[in-house]
Write a protein that holds these residues in place. Structure first.
Motif, PDB file in Angstrom:
ATOM      1  N   THR A  76       0.863  -1.570  -0.230  1.00  0.00           N
ATOM      2  CA  THR A  76       0.242   0.049  -0.091  1.00  0.00           C
ATOM      3  C   THR A  76       0.865   0.845  -0.124  1.00  0.00           C
ATOM      4  OG1 THR A  76      -0.210  -0.079   2.636  1.00  0.00           O
ATOM      5  CG2 THR A  76      -1.482  -1.012   1.095  1.00  0.00           C
ATOM      6  N   GLY A  77       0.243   2.390  -0.470  1.00  0.00           N
ATOM      7  CA  GLY A  77       1.702   3.831  -0.130  1.00  0.00           C
ATOM      8  C   GLY A  77       0.615   4.955  -0.885  1.00  0.00           C
ATOM      9  N   HIS A  78       1.147   6.427  -0.875  1.00  0.00           N
ATOM     10  CA  HIS A  78       0.696   7.012  -1.505  1.00  0.00           C
ATOM     11  C   HIS A  78       1.849   7.553  -2.260  1.00  0.00           C
ATOM     12  CE1 HIS A  78      -1.743   7.336   2.175  1.00  0.00           C
ATOM     13  NE2 HIS A  78      -1.137   6.504   2.789  1.00  0.00           N
ATOM     14  N   LEU A  79       0.794   8.854  -3.549  1.00  0.00           N
ATOM     15  CA  LEU A  79       1.024   9.215  -4.552  1.00  0.00           C
ATOM     16  C   LEU A  79       0.967  10.380  -4.514  1.00  0.00           C
ATOM     17  CD1 LEU A  79       3.780   9.363  -7.134  1.00  0.00           C
ATOM     18  CD2 LEU A  79       2.055   8.020  -7.910  1.00  0.00           C
ATOM     19  N   PRO A  80       1.005  11.441  -3.594  1.00  0.00           N
ATOM     20  CA  PRO A  80       0.690  12.763  -3.655  1.00  0.00           C
ATOM     21  C   PRO A  80       1.139  13.452  -5.485  1.00  0.00           C
ATOM     22  CG  PRO A  80       2.042  12.986  -1.966  1.00  0.00           C
ATOM     23  CD  PRO A  80       1.823  11.051  -2.614  1.00  0.00           C
ATOM     24  N   LEU A  81       0.005  14.256  -5.925  1.00  0.00           N
ATOM     25  CA  LEU A  81       0.466  14.614  -7.529  1.00  0.00           C
ATOM     26  C   LEU A  81       0.277  16.399  -7.417  1.00  0.00           C
ATOM     27  CD1 LEU A  81      -1.338  11.776  -9.289  1.00  0.00           C
ATOM     28  CD2 LEU A  81       0.742  12.632  -8.921  1.00  0.00           C
ATOM     29  N   PRO A  82       1.191  16.852  -8.009  1.00  0.00           N
ATOM     30  CA  PRO A  82       1.191  18.340  -7.562  1.00  0.00           C
ATOM     31  C   PRO A  82       0.277  18.969  -8.800  1.00  0.00           C
ATOM     32  CG  PRO A  82       3.349  17.405  -8.436  1.00  0.00           C
ATOM     33  CD  PRO A  82       3.012  16.034  -7.990  1.00  0.00           C
ATOM     34  N   LYS A  89      -7.858  23.088 -27.432  1.00  0.00           N
ATOM     35  CA  LYS A  89      -8.599  23.986 -28.176  1.00  0.00           C
ATOM     36  C   LYS A  89      -9.714  23.000 -28.437  1.00  0.00           C
ATOM     37  CE  LYS A  89      -5.394  26.898 -30.696  1.00  0.00           C
ATOM     38  NZ  LYS A  89      -4.503  26.757 -31.427  1.00  0.00           N
ATOM     39  N   LEU A  90     -10.688  23.931 -28.188  1.00  0.00           N
ATOM     40  CA  LEU A  90     -12.136  23.305 -28.324  1.00  0.00           C
ATOM     41  C   LEU A  90     -12.845  23.761 -29.409  1.00  0.00           C
ATOM     42  CD1 LEU A  90     -14.453  22.102 -27.066  1.00  0.00           C
ATOM     43  CD2 LEU A  90     -15.033  24.351 -25.953  1.00  0.00           C
ATOM     44  N   ALA A  91     -13.491  22.431 -30.425  1.00  0.00           N
ATOM     45  CA  ALA A  91     -13.547  22.691 -31.788  1.00  0.00           C
ATOM     46  C   ALA A  91     -12.987  22.774 -32.487  1.00  0.00           C
ATOM     47  CB  ALA A  91     -14.703  23.397 -31.929  1.00  0.00           C
ATOM     48  N   GLY A  92     -11.318  22.313 -31.910  1.00  0.00           N
ATOM     49  CA  GLY A  92      -9.881  23.175 -33.068  1.00  0.00           C
ATOM     50  C   GLY A  92      -9.977  24.310 -33.204  1.00  0.00           C
ATOM     51  N   PHE A  93     -10.278  25.159 -32.134  1.00  0.00           N
ATOM     52  CA  PHE A  93     -10.072  26.534 -32.852  1.00  0.00           C
ATOM     53  C   PHE A  93      -9.769  27.098 -30.854  1.00  0.00           C
ATOM     54  CE2 PHE A  93     -14.557  27.282 -33.250  1.00  0.00           C
ATOM     55  CZ  PHE A  93     -14.900  28.260 -32.558  1.00  0.00           C
ATOM     56  N   LEU A  94     -10.806  27.238 -30.534  1.00  0.00           N
ATOM     57  CA  LEU A  94     -11.038  27.525 -28.803  1.00  0.00           C
ATOM     58  C   LEU A  94     -10.032  27.372 -27.979  1.00  0.00           C
ATOM     59  CD1 LEU A  94     -12.535  30.270 -28.126  1.00  0.00           C
ATOM     60  CD2 LEU A  94     -14.691  28.554 -26.833  1.00  0.00           C
ATOM     61  N   PRO A  95      -9.351  28.381 -27.769  1.00  0.00           N
ATOM     62  CA  PRO A  95      -8.165  27.816 -26.481  1.00  0.00           C
ATOM     63  C   PRO A  95      -8.869  27.509 -25.252  1.00  0.00           C
ATOM     64  CG  PRO A  95      -7.895  30.049 -26.652  1.00  0.00           C
ATOM     65  CD  PRO A  95      -8.991  29.440 -28.014  1.00  0.00           C
ATOM     66  N   VAL A  96      -9.099  26.597 -24.376  1.00  0.00           N
ATOM     67  CA  VAL A  96      -9.100  26.478 -23.164  1.00  0.00           C
ATOM     68  C   VAL A  96      -8.124  26.151 -21.951  1.00  0.00           C
ATOM     69  CG1 VAL A  96     -10.001  24.894 -21.849  1.00  0.00           C
ATOM     70  CG2 VAL A  96     -11.521  25.612 -24.368  1.00  0.00           C
ATOM     71  N   GLN A  97      -7.752  26.227 -21.276  1.00  0.00           N
ATOM     72  CA  GLN A  97      -7.459  25.827 -19.902  1.00  0.00           C
ATOM     73  C   GLN A  97      -8.008  26.080 -18.350  1.00  0.00           C
ATOM     74  OE1 GLN A  97      -4.789  30.007 -20.203  1.00  0.00           O
ATOM     75  NE2 GLN A  97      -2.636  29.416 -21.122  1.00  0.00           N
ATOM     76  N   ALA A  98      -6.788  25.263 -17.715  1.00  0.00           N
ATOM     77  CA  ALA A  98      -7.931  24.360 -16.023  1.00  0.00           C
ATOM     78  C   ALA A  98      -6.821  24.410 -15.849  1.00  0.00           C
ATOM     79  CB  ALA A  98      -8.760  23.188 -16.472  1.00  0.00           C
ATOM     80  N   THR A  99      -6.913  24.219 -14.413  1.00  0.00           N
ATOM     81  CA  THR A  99      -5.910  23.722 -13.677  1.00  0.00           C
ATOM     82  C   THR A  99      -6.514  22.604 -13.128  1.00  0.00           C
ATOM     83  OG1 THR A  99      -5.315  26.066 -12.851  1.00  0.00           O
ATOM     84  CG2 THR A  99      -4.657  24.378 -11.107  1.00  0.00           C
ATOM     85  N   VAL A 100      -5.638  21.708 -13.143  1.00  0.00           N
ATOM     86  CA  VAL A 100      -5.721  20.392 -12.309  1.00  0.00           C
ATOM     87  C   VAL A 100      -5.299  19.632 -11.418  1.00  0.00           C
ATOM     88  CG1 VAL A 100      -5.894  18.159 -13.881  1.00  0.00           C
ATOM     89  CG2 VAL A 100      -6.329  19.975 -15.117  1.00  0.00           C
ATOM     90  N   ASP A 101      -6.152  19.299 -10.176  1.00  0.00           N
ATOM     91  CA  ASP A 101      -5.683  18.433  -9.118  1.00  0.00           C
ATOM     92  C   ASP A 101      -6.512  17.152  -8.546  1.00  0.00           C
ATOM     93  OD1 ASP A 101      -4.331  20.188  -7.466  1.00  0.00           O
ATOM     94  OD2 ASP A 101      -6.209  21.874  -7.932  1.00  0.00           O
ATOM     95  N   PHE A 102      -5.034  16.071  -8.946  1.00  0.00           N
ATOM     96  CA  PHE A 102      -5.530  14.600  -8.704  1.00  0.00           C
ATOM     97  C   PHE A 102      -5.477  14.860  -6.591  1.00  0.00           C
ATOM     98  CE2 PHE A 102      -4.173  14.579 -12.707  1.00  0.00           C
ATOM     99  CZ  PHE A 102      -4.997  13.827 -13.416  1.00  0.00           C
ATOM    100  N   ILE A 103      -7.111  14.715  -6.370  1.00  0.00           N
ATOM    101  CA  ILE A 103      -7.154  14.687  -4.810  1.00  0.00           C
ATOM    102  C   ILE A 103      -7.114  13.318  -4.820  1.00  0.00           C
ATOM    103  CG2 ILE A 103      -8.417  15.549  -2.630  1.00  0.00           C
ATOM    104  CD1 ILE A 103      -8.904  17.785  -4.909  1.00  0.00           C
ATOM    105  N   GLU A 104      -6.168  12.374  -3.262  1.00  0.00           N
ATOM    106  CA  GLU A 104      -6.165  11.117  -3.515  1.00  0.00           C
ATOM    107  C   GLU A 104      -7.880  11.093  -2.878  1.00  0.00           C
ATOM    108  OE1 GLU A 104      -2.791   8.272  -2.032  1.00  0.00           O
ATOM    109  OE2 GLU A 104      -3.352   9.684  -0.470  1.00  0.00           O
ATOM    110  N   ALA A 105      -8.175   9.579  -2.989  1.00  0.00           N
ATOM    111  CA  ALA A 105      -9.453   9.327  -2.085  1.00  0.00           C
ATOM    112  C   ALA A 105      -9.255   7.759  -1.667  1.00  0.00           C
ATOM    113  CB  ALA A 105     -10.298   8.940  -3.713  1.00  0.00           C
ATOM    114  N   ALA A 106      -8.055   7.567  -2.138  1.00  0.00           N
ATOM    115  CA  ALA A 106      -7.795   5.909  -1.791  1.00  0.00           C
ATOM    116  C   ALA A 106      -6.360   5.690  -2.017  1.00  0.00           C
ATOM    117  CB  ALA A 106      -8.444   5.204  -2.014  1.00  0.00           C
ATOM    118  N   PRO A 107      -5.557   4.954  -0.357  1.00  0.00           N
ATOM    119  CA  PRO A 107      -4.042   4.242  -0.977  1.00  0.00           C
ATOM    120  C   PRO A 107      -4.197   3.835  -1.956  1.00  0.00           C
ATOM    121  CG  PRO A 107      -4.646   4.638   1.867  1.00  0.00           C
ATOM    122  CD  PRO A 107      -5.780   4.272   0.911  1.00  0.00           C
TER     123      PRO A 107
END
Length: 213
Positions: A76-82, A89-107
């Motif tokens: 068992t272990g833990h892998l915290p992700l920064p 690009k949405l529909a091939g031309f509209l730029p989309v940006q997002a901050t992404v976090d992976f929040i540990e739900a189980a070991p």
């Protein structure tokens, strides 16, 4: 990108001796009376590719901590992700940006598997995927602070076919997973659920530099 820490040949040899003693009989077959637990820490770095958007999300650099059980080779272990960033690009031309976090739900859970002289790893990590600071065409989407997958995302990460895992030096882990629907994203919930969820997303990790503790 690979993270490495310098370690003397003597330290590496000592770790190899301990791991061989504690885990060697496990992977061959040991009795419960001989069971022991060994804590091993690894460096980890990789990427995840989101199929629906074609975006690549950095995973790490980070640290994987594991508790190895000599009775059956499980861990068992833990892998915290920064925090990372996704862009596409949405529909091939509209730029989309997002901050992404992976929040540990189980070991993280998994096992070392030996077949003859070959050792491989099977493992599963479980996270909620959270999105924030979403911009579409440069305009903030105001998704709030609770925009995340409604259910945890289960991500398998195993030794690829034909590759091996070394308890000391590590190895490559890869897998394919599905992203479910998002909730609590305010007025952007419907749009995000049209864009992001789906199967065929991939993860590719390099685990290295095993050390005790």
């Amino acid at each position: 990108m690979h993270l490495t820490l310098r370690r003397s040949a003597g330290a590496a040899a000592a770790l190899a001796t301990v791991l061989t003693t504690v885990l060697g009989s496990t992977l061959i077959g040991s009795s419960p009376a001989q069971a022991a637990t060994l804590d091993v820490t690894y460096d980890a770095v990789g990427t995840s590719t989101i199929k629906s958007t074609g975006s690549v999300v950095d995973l790490g650099p980070t640290t994987l901590t594991t508790a190895l059980e000599s009775a059956d080779g499980s861990f068992t272990g833990h892998l915290p992700l920064p925090t990372s960033t996704a862009e596409f690009k949405l529909a091939g031309f509209l730029p989309v940006q997002a901050t992404v976090d992976f929040i540990e739900a189980a070991p993280v859970t998994g096992a070392l598997v030996r077949s003859g002289a070959t050792t491989t790893v099977t493992s599963t990590a479980t996270y909620f995927i959270k999105l924030s600071h979403v911009k579409i065409g440069g305009i903030p989407a105001f998704v709030g602070n609770q925009c995340r997958t409604a259910a945890p995302v289960v991500i398998p990460a195993n030794s690829p076919a034909g590759q091996t895992f070394n308890i000391i030096s590590g190895g490559r882990l890869a897998g394919t997973y599905t992203i479910g629907s998002f909730q609590n994203c305010n007025l952007s919930t419907g749009l995000l659920n049209l864009i992001v969820p789906g199967a065929g997303n991939t993860v590719d990790l390099t685990v290295s530099n095993g050390r005790l503790g």
